[in-house]
Scaffold this motif. Structure first.
Motif, short mmCIF file in Angstrom:
data_model
loop_
_atom_site.label_atom_id
_atom_site.label_comp_id
_atom_site.label_asym_id
_atom_site.label_seq_id
_atom_site.Cartn_x
_atom_site.Cartn_y
_atom_site.Cartn_z
N UNK A 73 17.40 3.53 33.03
CA UNK A 73 18.12 2.51 33.78
C UNK A 73 17.59 1.17 33.30
N UNK A 74 18.49 0.32 32.82
CA UNK A 74 18.12 -1.01 32.34
C UNK A 74 18.56 -2.05 33.35
N UNK A 75 17.70 -3.04 33.55
CA UNK A 75 17.98 -4.13 34.49
C UNK A 75 17.58 -5.44 33.83
N UNK A 76 18.34 -6.47 34.13
CA UNK A 76 18.00 -7.82 33.66
C UNK A 76 17.97 -8.73 34.89
N UNK A 77 16.80 -9.37 35.07
CA UNK A 77 16.61 -10.30 36.18
C UNK A 77 16.01 -11.58 35.61
N UNK A 81 13.77 -8.26 30.95
CA UNK A 81 14.36 -6.93 30.76
C UNK A 81 13.42 -5.87 31.34
N UNK A 82 13.96 -5.06 32.23
CA UNK A 82 13.23 -3.93 32.79
C UNK A 82 13.89 -2.64 32.34
N UNK A 94 8.05 2.55 33.91
CA UNK A 94 8.71 1.26 34.06
C UNK A 94 8.13 0.29 33.04
N UNK A 95 9.02 -0.37 32.28
CA UNK A 95 8.57 -1.39 31.34
C UNK A 95 9.22 -2.73 31.68
N UNK A 96 8.50 -3.80 31.33
CA UNK A 96 9.02 -5.16 31.44
C UNK A 96 8.96 -5.77 30.05
N UNK A 97 10.09 -6.10 29.48
CA UNK A 97 10.16 -6.62 28.11
C UNK A 97 9.40 -5.73 27.14
#
Length: 157
Positions: A73-77, A81-82, A94-97
């Motif tokens: 699941x990709x999310x952009x806030x 990028x998560x 879970x990764x952040x960038x």
């Protein structure tokens, strides 16, 4: 850190909040029939609305097929990028960038166990968003070869 998770799969609503955490809400489109394999009721991005402290964010769940990464699941806030992607049968990372923040586990019952990497310095946003994604989509997946073996076994009389 206390995290409140309010998941109503049949209604298609999820709210994650807590002391000093941003509120994360994920809502499935009204009057859509939920699928039985996803806690929030769908993996179709067009049917989902994600907000973080009332501001819209982009969520893009993959289709969940044969490969583990197809459950990502990709999310952009706010330009960040998560990604939540299965790393074992039970856990997802879970990764952040691209940098790993921790692993989460959820069976889709509205409860999430998290093991955050202190060296990665997860922020309150990281924790709230990771918890929301794990609760909404569940965690973990079988490796492709095991899934393929199950399919073949079903075909053999």
């Amino acid at each position: 850190m206390y995290v409140q998770i309010d998941l109503d799969g049949p209604a298609g609503t999820l709210r994650v909040s807590g002391y000093e955490l941003p509120t994360v809400e994920l809502v499935r489109a009204p009057r859509t029939r939920p699928d039985t394999h996803t806690p929030i009721g769908t993996r179709k991005a067009a049917l989902l609305a994600l907000t973080v402290d009332g501001e819209p964010a982009t969520v893009r769940p993959a289709r969940a097929r044969l490969l583990r990464r197809s459950y990502r699941v990709d999310v952009r806030v706010d330009g960040i990028r998560y990604r939540l992607v299965p790393s074992s049968h039970m856990d997802s990372r879970l990764t952040r960038n691209g940098r790993t923040l921790g692993t989460l586990e959820s069976a889709g019952d509205g409860r999430v166990d998290a093991d955050w990497d202190p060296a990665a310095g997860p922020t309150p946003l990281d924790r709230a968003l990771g918890t929301a994604l794990a609760a909404a989509f569940g965690t973990g997946a079988a490796p492709w070869w095991e899934t393929l073996g199950d399919i073949v076994a079903e075909l053999i009389p």
